[in-house]
Design a protein around this motif. Structure first.
Motif, PDB file in Angstrom:
ATOM      1  N   GLN A  13       0.828  -1.197   0.000  1.00 23.75           N
ATOM      2  CA  GLN A  13       0.000   0.000   0.000  1.00 23.75           C
ATOM      3  C   GLN A  13       0.866   1.251   0.000  1.00 23.75           C
ATOM      4  O   GLN A  13       2.020   1.207   0.433  1.00 23.75           O
ATOM      5  N   PRO A  14       0.345   2.380  -0.495  1.00 20.57           N
ATOM      6  CA  PRO A  14       1.111   3.628  -0.444  1.00 20.57           C
ATOM      7  C   PRO A  14       1.599   3.909   0.976  1.00 20.57           C
ATOM      8  O   PRO A  14       0.853   3.754   1.942  1.00 20.57           O
ATOM      9  N   GLY A  15       2.869   4.314   1.099  1.00 26.53           N
ATOM     10  CA  GLY A  15       3.482   4.543   2.392  1.00 26.53           C
ATOM     11  C   GLY A  15       4.204   3.336   2.952  1.00 26.53           C
ATOM     12  O   GLY A  15       4.946   3.461   3.932  1.00 26.53           O
ATOM     13  N   GLY A  16       4.016   2.187   2.331  1.00 22.61           N
ATOM     14  CA  GLY A  16       4.646   0.962   2.790  1.00 22.61           C
ATOM     15  C   GLY A  16       6.069   0.810   2.294  1.00 22.61           C
ATOM     16  O   GLY A  16       6.593   1.658   1.572  1.00 22.61           O
ATOM     17  N   SER A  17       6.697  -0.310   2.665  1.00 23.10           N
ATOM     18  CA  SER A  17       8.097  -0.574   2.329  1.00 23.10           C
ATOM     19  C   SER A  17       8.279  -1.959   1.732  1.00 23.10           C
ATOM     20  O   SER A  17       7.504  -2.882   2.014  1.00 23.10           O
ATOM     21  N   LEU A  18       9.301  -2.100   0.912  1.00 25.03           N
ATOM     22  CA  LEU A  18       9.720  -3.379   0.356  1.00 25.03           C
ATOM     23  C   LEU A  18      11.233  -3.401   0.275  1.00 25.03           C
ATOM     24  O   LEU A  18      11.868  -2.352   0.114  1.00 25.03           O
ATOM     25  N   SER A  19      11.811  -4.590   0.379  1.00 26.72           N
ATOM     26  CA  SER A  19      13.243  -4.774   0.218  1.00 26.72           C
ATOM     27  C   SER A  19      13.496  -5.773  -0.902  1.00 26.72           C
ATOM     28  O   SER A  19      12.994  -6.897  -0.858  1.00 26.72           O
ATOM     29  N   LEU A  20      14.241  -5.358  -1.919  1.00 29.53           N
ATOM     30  CA  LEU A  20      14.565  -6.216  -3.051  1.00 29.53           C
ATOM     31  C   LEU A  20      15.976  -6.765  -2.914  1.00 29.53           C
ATOM     32  O   LEU A  20      16.868  -6.093  -2.398  1.00 29.53           O
ATOM     33  N   THR A  21      16.182  -7.988  -3.404  1.00 29.54           N
ATOM     34  CA  THR A  21      17.489  -8.621  -3.393  1.00 29.54           C
ATOM     35  C   THR A  21      17.869  -9.037  -4.805  1.00 29.54           C
ATOM     36  O   THR A  21      17.034  -9.560  -5.548  1.00 29.54           O
ATOM     37  N   CYS A  22      19.107  -8.793  -5.175  1.00 26.06           N
ATOM     38  CA  CYS A  22      19.668  -9.245  -6.440  1.00 26.06           C
ATOM     39  C   CYS A  22      20.767 -10.254  -6.114  1.00 26.06           C
ATOM     40  O   CYS A  22      21.784  -9.898  -5.512  1.00 26.06           O
ATOM     41  N   LYS A  23      20.547 -11.509  -6.478  1.00 27.00           N
ATOM     42  CA  LYS A  23      21.530 -12.562  -6.239  1.00 27.00           C
ATOM     43  C   LYS A  23      22.299 -12.854  -7.519  1.00 27.00           C
ATOM     44  O   LYS A  23      21.696 -13.185  -8.540  1.00 27.00           O
ATOM     45  N   ALA A  24      23.627 -12.745  -7.453  1.00 31.85           N
ATOM     46  CA  ALA A  24      24.483 -13.017  -8.597  1.00 31.85           C
ATOM     47  C   ALA A  24      25.035 -14.436  -8.507  1.00 31.85           C
ATOM     48  O   ALA A  24      25.298 -14.945  -7.416  1.00 31.85           O
ATOM     49  N   SER A  25      25.218 -15.065  -9.659  1.00 30.60           N
ATOM     50  CA  SER A  25      25.783 -16.407  -9.706  1.00 30.60           C
ATOM     51  C   SER A  25      26.673 -16.560 -10.935  1.00 30.60           C
ATOM     52  O   SER A  25      26.709 -15.682 -11.792  1.00 30.60           O
ATOM     53  N   LEU A  26      27.368 -17.681 -11.026  1.00 30.34           N
ATOM     54  CA  LEU A  26      28.315 -18.046 -12.077  1.00 30.34           C
ATOM     55  C   LEU A  26      29.695 -17.432 -11.838  1.00 30.34           C
ATOM     56  O   LEU A  26      30.712 -18.062 -12.144  1.00 30.34           O
ATOM     57  N   ARG A  27      29.730 -16.225 -11.311  1.00 29.33           N
ATOM     58  CA  ARG A  27      30.987 -15.619 -10.911  1.00 29.33           C
ATOM     59  C   ARG A  27      30.742 -14.554  -9.865  1.00 29.33           C
ATOM     60  O   ARG A  27      29.612 -14.146  -9.636  1.00 29.33           O
TER      61      ARG A  27
END
Length: 126
Positions: A13-27
């Motif tokens: 909802q507006p005003g809320g929060s999220l945390s995104l993760t980027c996982k790298a692989s192969l190197r």
């Protein structure tokens, strides 16, 4: 050579929060500058955040400055995007990007990046 996979998107909802993760692989991405971009429906992809290879330099556009924070943990081969006080205009598909870097520099142009993830959907609605 390098695979990037985003996770953490969802509905908020507006005003809320999220945390995104980027996982790298192969190197390892120890020597890569990293960035986050997003694409709203019917819109071009736009710059969201950038981080130098050691994490010492960060950069944000005015639209997210003060609300979003980019960070990385090179020991885990991960990059993060903490998003606070989300608004409807923040909705879209969020992409993680990487490029090899010889210096401690943050890159803000889409054309600067070589590797891209598939994206994760962020929906902001009441």
């Amino acid at each position: 050579q390098l695979q990037l996979v985003e996770s953490g998107g969802g509905f908020v909802q507006p005003g809320g929060s999220l945390s995104l993760t980027c996982k790298a692989s192969l190197r390892s991405v120890t020597n890569d500058a990293m960035g986050w971009f997003r694409r709203a429906p019917g819109q071009d992809r736009e710059y969201v955040a950038a981080l130098s290879k050691r994490g010492y330099i960060t950069s944000y556009p005015a639209s997210v400055k003060g609300r979003f924070t980019i960070s990385r943990d090179n020991a885990k081969n991960e990059v993060y995007l903490q998003m606070n006080n989300l608004q409807p205009e923040d909705a879209g598909v969020y992409y993680c990007a990487a490029r090899e870097a010889s210096r401690e520099v943050a890159f803000s142009l889409e054309e600067d990046y070589v590797y891209w993830g598939q994206g994760t959907q962020v929906t902001v609605s009441s």
